[in-house]
Design a protein around this motif. Sequence first.
Motif, PDB file in Angstrom:
ATOM      1  N   PHE A 155       4.302 -15.150 -14.105  1.00 18.22           N
ATOM      2  CA  PHE A 155       3.764 -13.938 -14.705  1.00 18.22           C
ATOM      3  C   PHE A 155       4.710 -13.347 -15.744  1.00 18.22           C
ATOM      4  N   SER A 156       4.158 -12.546 -16.647  1.00 19.53           N
ATOM      5  CA  SER A 156       4.962 -11.925 -17.700  1.00 19.53           C
ATOM      6  C   SER A 156       5.819 -10.788 -17.144  1.00 19.53           C
ATOM      7  N   ALA A 157       6.760 -10.350 -17.941  1.00 19.20           N
ATOM      8  CA  ALA A 157       7.739  -9.342 -17.510  1.00 19.20           C
ATOM      9  C   ALA A 157       7.108  -7.991 -17.196  1.00 19.20           C
ATOM     10  N   ASP A 158       5.925  -7.713 -17.703  1.00 20.39           N
ATOM     11  CA  ASP A 158       5.307  -6.418 -17.431  1.00 20.39           C
ATOM     12  C   ASP A 158       4.535  -6.389 -16.111  1.00 20.39           C
ATOM     13  N   HIS A 159       4.534  -7.484 -15.378  1.00 18.42           N
ATOM     14  CA  HIS A 159       3.889  -7.543 -14.061  1.00 18.42           C
ATOM     15  C   HIS A 159       4.949  -7.485 -12.957  1.00 18.42           C
ATOM     16  N   HIS A 160       4.556  -6.960 -11.821  1.00 18.28           N
ATOM     17  CA  HIS A 160       5.439  -6.971 -10.657  1.00 18.28           C
ATOM     18  C   HIS A 160       4.617  -7.300  -9.419  1.00 18.28           C
ATOM     19  N   LEU A 161       5.314  -7.687  -8.386  1.00 17.48           N
ATOM     20  CA  LEU A 161       4.676  -8.047  -7.124  1.00 17.48           C
ATOM     21  C   LEU A 161       5.353  -7.272  -6.003  1.00 17.48           C
ATOM     22  N   ASP A 162       4.562  -6.558  -5.233  1.00 17.66           N
ATOM     23  CA  ASP A 162       5.079  -5.911  -4.036  1.00 17.66           C
ATOM     24  C   ASP A 162       5.009  -6.918  -2.893  1.00 17.66           C
ATOM     25  N   ILE A 163       5.983  -6.880  -2.030  1.00 19.65           N
ATOM     26  CA  ILE A 163       6.000  -7.764  -0.867  1.00 19.65           C
ATOM     27  C   ILE A 163       6.048  -6.890   0.374  1.00 19.65           C
ATOM     28  N   LEU A 164       5.005  -7.000   1.185  1.00 13.84           N
ATOM     29  CA  LEU A 164       4.883  -6.196   2.395  1.00 13.84           C
ATOM     30  C   LEU A 164       5.025  -7.081   3.622  1.00 13.84           C
ATOM     31  N   PHE A 165       5.815  -6.638   4.569  1.00 12.83           N
ATOM     32  CA  PHE A 165       5.906  -7.303   5.865  1.00 12.83           C
ATOM     33  C   PHE A 165       5.019  -6.501   6.809  1.00 12.83           C
ATOM     34  N   LEU A 166       3.904  -7.102   7.197  1.00 12.71           N
ATOM     35  CA  LEU A 166       2.844  -6.398   7.923  1.00 12.71           C
ATOM     36  C   LEU A 166       3.140  -6.217   9.408  1.00 12.71           C
ATOM     37  N   THR A 167       2.688  -5.091   9.921  1.00 12.54           N
ATOM     38  CA  THR A 167       2.620  -4.899  11.363  1.00 12.54           C
ATOM     39  C   THR A 167       1.275  -5.468  11.832  1.00 12.54           C
ATOM     40  N   ALA A 168       1.099  -5.584  13.123  1.00 11.18           N
ATOM     41  CA  ALA A 168      -0.177  -6.082  13.663  1.00 11.18           C
ATOM     42  C   ALA A 168      -1.331  -5.164  13.265  1.00 11.18           C
ATOM     43  N   ALA A 169      -1.120  -3.859  13.313  1.00  5.03           N
ATOM     44  CA  ALA A 169      -2.170  -2.905  12.957  1.00  5.03           C
ATOM     45  C   ALA A 169      -2.533  -3.004  11.476  1.00  5.03           C
ATOM     46  N   GLN A 170      -1.540  -3.154  10.625  1.00  3.81           N
ATOM     47  CA  GLN A 170      -1.810  -3.293   9.195  1.00  3.81           C
ATOM     48  C   GLN A 170      -2.573  -4.573   8.907  1.00  3.81           C
ATOM     49  N   GLU A 171      -2.212  -5.648   9.611  1.00  7.14           N
ATOM     50  CA  GLU A 171      -2.923  -6.905   9.388  1.00  7.14           C
ATOM     51  C   GLU A 171      -4.391  -6.783   9.782  1.00  7.14           C
ATOM     52  N   LEU A 172      -4.691  -6.068  10.833  1.00 13.19           N
ATOM     53  CA  LEU A 172      -6.093  -5.858  11.217  1.00 13.19           C
ATOM     54  C   LEU A 172      -6.862  -5.151  10.116  1.00 13.19           C
ATOM     55  N   GLN A 173      -6.255  -4.147   9.511  1.00  9.99           N
ATOM     56  CA  GLN A 173      -6.900  -3.432   8.392  1.00  9.99           C
ATOM     57  C   GLN A 173      -7.100  -4.364   7.201  1.00  9.99           C
ATOM     58  N   LEU A 174      -6.087  -5.147   6.898  1.00 14.75           N
ATOM     59  CA  LEU A 174      -6.156  -6.055   5.751  1.00 14.75           C
ATOM     60  C   LEU A 174      -7.235  -7.112   5.942  1.00 14.75           C
ATOM     61  N   LYS A 175      -7.375  -7.639   7.159  1.00  9.57           N
ATOM     62  CA  LYS A 175      -8.364  -8.686   7.426  1.00  9.57           C
ATOM     63  C   LYS A 175      -9.798  -8.222   7.177  1.00  9.57           C
ATOM     64  N   GLU A 176     -10.013  -6.923   7.147  1.00 10.91           N
ATOM     65  CA  GLU A 176     -11.355  -6.400   6.880  1.00 10.91           C
ATOM     66  C   GLU A 176     -11.764  -6.611   5.431  1.00 10.91           C
ATOM     67  N   VAL A 177     -10.791  -6.775   4.523  1.00 11.47           N
ATOM     68  CA  VAL A 177     -11.114  -6.886   3.099  1.00 11.47           C
ATOM     69  C   VAL A 177     -10.550  -8.137   2.431  1.00 11.47           C
ATOM     70  N   CYS A 178      -9.778  -8.928   3.165  1.00 14.01           N
ATOM     71  CA  CYS A 178      -9.078 -10.055   2.538  1.00 14.01           C
ATOM     72  C   CYS A 178      -8.828 -11.154   3.562  1.00 14.01           C
ATOM     73  N   ASN A 179      -9.020 -12.392   3.148  1.00 11.06           N
ATOM     74  CA  ASN A 179      -8.707 -13.531   3.994  1.00 11.06           C
ATOM     75  C   ASN A 179      -7.320 -14.053   3.657  1.00 11.06           C
ATOM     76  N   PRO A 180      -6.608 -14.601   4.633  1.00  9.49           N
ATOM     77  CA  PRO A 180      -5.295 -15.169   4.328  1.00  9.49           C
ATOM     78  C   PRO A 180      -5.437 -16.445   3.492  1.00  9.49           C
ATOM     79  N   PHE A 181      -4.500 -16.649   2.572  1.00  6.41           N
ATOM     80  CA  PHE A 181      -4.483 -17.907   1.839  1.00  6.41           C
ATOM     81  C   PHE A 181      -3.557 -18.901   2.534  1.00  6.41           C
ATOM     82  N   PHE A 182      -2.755 -18.401   3.480  1.00  5.22           N
ATOM     83  CA  PHE A 182      -1.888 -19.265   4.280  1.00  5.22           C
ATOM     84  C   PHE A 182      -1.973 -18.816   5.733  1.00  5.22           C
ATOM     85  N   HIS A 183      -2.175 -19.784   6.637  1.00  6.19           N
ATOM     86  CA  HIS A 183      -2.164 -19.503   8.079  1.00  6.19           C
ATOM     87  C   HIS A 183      -1.866 -20.757   8.848  1.00  6.19           C
TER      88      HIS A 183
END
Length: 122
Positions: free
Chosen positions: A94-122
């Motif tokens: 990606f170009s220099a004007d883009h950034h990526l946040d990296i989140l280390f999920l808790t179990a509760a956060q992962e449950l919320q995320l699974k409602e709107v997104c599928n994992p690309f790695f499992h």
Amino acid sequence: MLFFKRRKLQKSPCILIQSTLRFLYEQDGPHERTLKTQLITLFLQRQNILRAYLARVEYTNPGTYNVALCLRTTTDQEDSTLVDTIGSMFASIFSADHHLDILFLTAAQELQLKEVCNPFFH
């Protein structure tokens, strides 16, 4: 919540704490698929990564979003070596004007995320 924000021109990630977080949907496109392919190769070499998601997230300001790599790991410990490696991979795509946040999920956060997104790695 603790997460790392990686900018291409930044030598080291910043650690930010956010109290509000809402997962919006999966982030996908040609460049994102290239990144995901490289990340899968990395994650297969590491036994502590359970699942990985690439998602748009909203923090405190509704309508403003960031892209985050969301990781569910075997421990609750953040891994700075992993963050640096991911940052290098991201910067190569990606170009220099883009950034990526990296989140280390808790179990509760992962449950919320699974409602709107599928994992690309499992």
